[in-house]
Design an enzyme around this catalytic site. Sequence first.
Site, PDB file in Angstrom:
ATOM      1  N   GLU A 184      -7.933  -8.200   5.809  1.00 42.73           N
ATOM      2  CA  GLU A 184      -9.193  -8.559   5.163  1.00 42.73           C
ATOM      3  C   GLU A 184     -10.305  -8.836   6.168  1.00 42.73           C
ATOM      4  O   GLU A 184     -10.828  -9.954   6.245  1.00 42.73           O
ATOM      5  CB  GLU A 184      -8.989  -9.746   4.230  1.00 42.73           C
ATOM      6  CG  GLU A 184      -8.089  -9.405   3.056  1.00 42.73           C
ATOM      7  CD  GLU A 184      -8.050 -10.485   1.969  1.00 42.73           C
ATOM      8  OE1 GLU A 184      -8.352 -11.652   2.269  1.00 42.73           O
ATOM      9  OE2 GLU A 184      -7.691 -10.145   0.828  1.00 42.73           O
TER      10      GLU A 184
ATOM     11  N   GLU B  20      -2.413  -6.083  -2.237  1.00 42.79           N
ATOM     12  CA  GLU B  20      -2.060  -7.442  -2.663  1.00 42.79           C
ATOM     13  C   GLU B  20      -2.488  -7.682  -4.103  1.00 42.79           C
ATOM     14  O   GLU B  20      -3.542  -7.212  -4.540  1.00 42.79           O
ATOM     15  CB  GLU B  20      -2.787  -8.491  -1.812  1.00 42.79           C
ATOM     16  CG  GLU B  20      -2.360  -8.593  -0.383  1.00 42.79           C
ATOM     17  CD  GLU B  20      -3.149  -9.679   0.364  1.00 42.79           C
ATOM     18  OE1 GLU B  20      -3.644 -10.615  -0.289  1.00 42.79           O
ATOM     19  OE2 GLU B  20      -3.280  -9.555   1.587  1.00 42.79           O
TER      20      GLU B  20
HETATM   21  C1  GLA Z   1      -5.815 -12.864   0.704  1.00 40.60           C
HETATM   22  C2  GLA Z   1      -5.026 -12.744   1.998  1.00 40.60           C
HETATM   23  C3  GLA Z   1      -3.612 -13.201   1.888  1.00 40.60           C
HETATM   24  C4  GLA Z   1      -3.502 -14.447   1.046  1.00 40.60           C
HETATM   25  C5  GLA Z   1      -4.108 -14.169  -0.310  1.00 40.60           C
HETATM   26  C6  GLA Z   1      -3.974 -15.325  -1.264  1.00 40.60           C
HETATM   27  O1  GLA Z   1      -5.828 -11.723  -0.041  1.00 40.60           O
HETATM   28  O2  GLA Z   1      -5.062 -11.442   2.528  1.00 40.60           O
HETATM   29  O3  GLA Z   1      -3.131 -13.443   3.192  1.00 40.60           O
HETATM   30  O4  GLA Z   1      -4.184 -15.482   1.663  1.00 40.60           O
HETATM   31  O5  GLA Z   1      -5.468 -13.898  -0.147  1.00 40.60           O
HETATM   32  O6  GLA Z   1      -4.470 -14.997  -2.536  1.00 40.60           O
END
Ligand code: GLA
Length: 697
Positions: free
Chosen positions: A158, A314
């Site tokens: 991210e 994710e």
């Molecule tokens: C983000 C991060 C993860 C985690 C999630 C929790 O997407 O990439 O490492 O912290 O949020 O929702």
Amino acid sequence: MDEKQDLARFKPAGLLHGADYSPEQWLDEPDVLKEDVRLMQQASCNVMAVGIFAWSALEREEGVFTFGWLDETLDRLAAGGLRVWLATPSGARPPWLAAQYPEVMRVGPDRVRRLFGIRHNHCCTSPVYRQKVAEINGRLAERYARHPAVLGWHVSNEYGGECHCDLCQDAFRHWLQARYGSLDALNKAWWTAFWSRTYTDWRQIESLAPHGEHILHGMNLDWRRFVTDSTVDFCLHEIAPLRQANPELPVTTNMMGLYDGLDYRRFAPHLDVLSWDSYPAWHEKTDDSEAALAVSFQHDLFRSMKGRPFVLMESTPSTTNWQPASKLKRPGMHRLSSLQAVAHGADAVQYFQWRKSRGASEKFHGAVVDHAGRDDTRVFREVAELGSALKRLTAVAGAGTKAEAAILFDWDNKWAVENAQGPRNGGLHYEETLYAHYRPFWQHGVAVDVAGADADFSAYRLIVAPMLYLCREETAAKLERFVETGGVLVVTYWSGIVDASDLCYTGGFPGPLRKLLGVWAEEIDGLQDGEANTVSLLDGNGLGLSGEYACSELCERIHPEGAETLAVYKEDFYAGMPVLTVNRRGQGSAYYLAARMEEAFHEAFYAALMNTAGLRRAIGNRLPDGVTAQVRANGAEEYVFLLNFNKEKRRVTLAGPACRDVETGLEVEAGLFWLDGYEARVLSRPRRLTGSMPDMP
Ligand code: GLA
Ligand code: ZN
């Protein structure tokens, strides 16, 4: 990049199912690690994202590398039949790195250097950080780029945020020099004569600060562009050693929907596959369709950016731990929201996270395996059921989406529109506007690409441009060609206002779109919350629309300059002035909508335009509220995803030939059938290669 080679890189044999996996948190519990593989198999997982925040575990002290645990992890997963997205660990650095080289830590807009802590807060410009990242990435690549478990690279995590350190200030100035060549050009583009800001030395330029400069809109835009370019450059720096070690391995980095900080389109050409992290607040409202709509739009965006399947890197198997209320996904929602991603083009459904950690800030974030470590939990069961479903849907992997309609969305327009002061600081609602124009297509099961101004418009029959505030002359010229060659275009209020430097067009709005639309937008009225005007459709408007609708928030006073008026305001001092117009140009039509309309109008208006443009509906007709249908096609087969976001069952009407339920193999006859509350079904039918399917009467 060679596009052919690029396409060859990411082609999983089936749909991927897995999670972010952090064995480095459990190295002293070998039984847990062994049990993990058993549970992964039981949940029909076939991929894990490993090493995302493992820098400390890989390089505990500077230059002291410990790869043994990762060797064992990859071998164990490979032996268990699982593949791995191997991460580069740049998303969080170890304490020694920050202590030894403070320059790697980010400086905030307040010009304060951050102390060691949290994550995603390094400086992209810092030569030391770049060198350390190149070194660890190089070692990972050398060691694992040909490991049989490794499916591809998960670069960093991210990417986001920005740094205002001295190194970044210099980099910004160099970026500006390259863009403008001279201070004269920069002063002109930024309109610096305003409030006495004419720059006479590059060193006078400082990035934005809450206690400093932030009122030059051109500068604000350039800062966002610079941050994007420097992050893309950092990403490429990360990728170089990975590609060098094995040019065949696909590379991705996980993105965050419509995240404001970066223009993700600039990353797309450099990545083999796009991936994103989706965390809608399901059940926050009584009606889940609003959340569903926004997520569908974002899935479409990630598919459209490369015009091919993407990865849902994710999502949560149950809850997040950062939303105002951590509401559990109601039974069925997990399968529904996961198949929603696949419906819109995902070839993977993955989670954060595999196993809940025992400590630190995410210990209560949803996971496939809870602290109890059991496989008989509700969440584990639903995940395992989804895993089996994804296996039954193997044939969908790689299937494409053919959209005949597009909604225009670009980050620089989003930045500019949200940065502008006036005409409605109490809420311009740009994102909501995108979703409001997207909803009718979603309800009718009409595929939509979320396209940028650089897209090839000739692929579409209908293009919608909601609030195309920042509109380049080239974009206007492209839209003109699109309409002249038969396209149907819809442009709304607050379009064609500024150029790429955020300088207002002179000579009348909508600037470069004025001729194409045949209207002059003289002024715009910002209404208070709760205020509304009434729009009345004129007889013979050609769309078969009638009656009255409400409009609110933003109402323009426009004058036709060749366009035909289809609807007028009924109230206030501009009663009788046009709200909806059409300008026929060449083979096509350009509609202009001068006010923010209520949902019922969008529904009627776009239903009419879908018919005019001959757009194909997934099952031949409109679906009940909160139900959508999306189609992917592979070879001779077409897969129709039916998704019901209502708690209650809904009746749908399937037009056309009989289909087959992909999961049960049973035939589904055309006609009426029921979808249960939160039900998702996937049907297959022979592919229709040509021709559109207009609405059934
Ligand atoms: C983000 C991060 C993860 C985690 C999630 C929790 O997407 O990439 O490492 O912290 O949020 O929702
Ligand atoms: Zn910096």
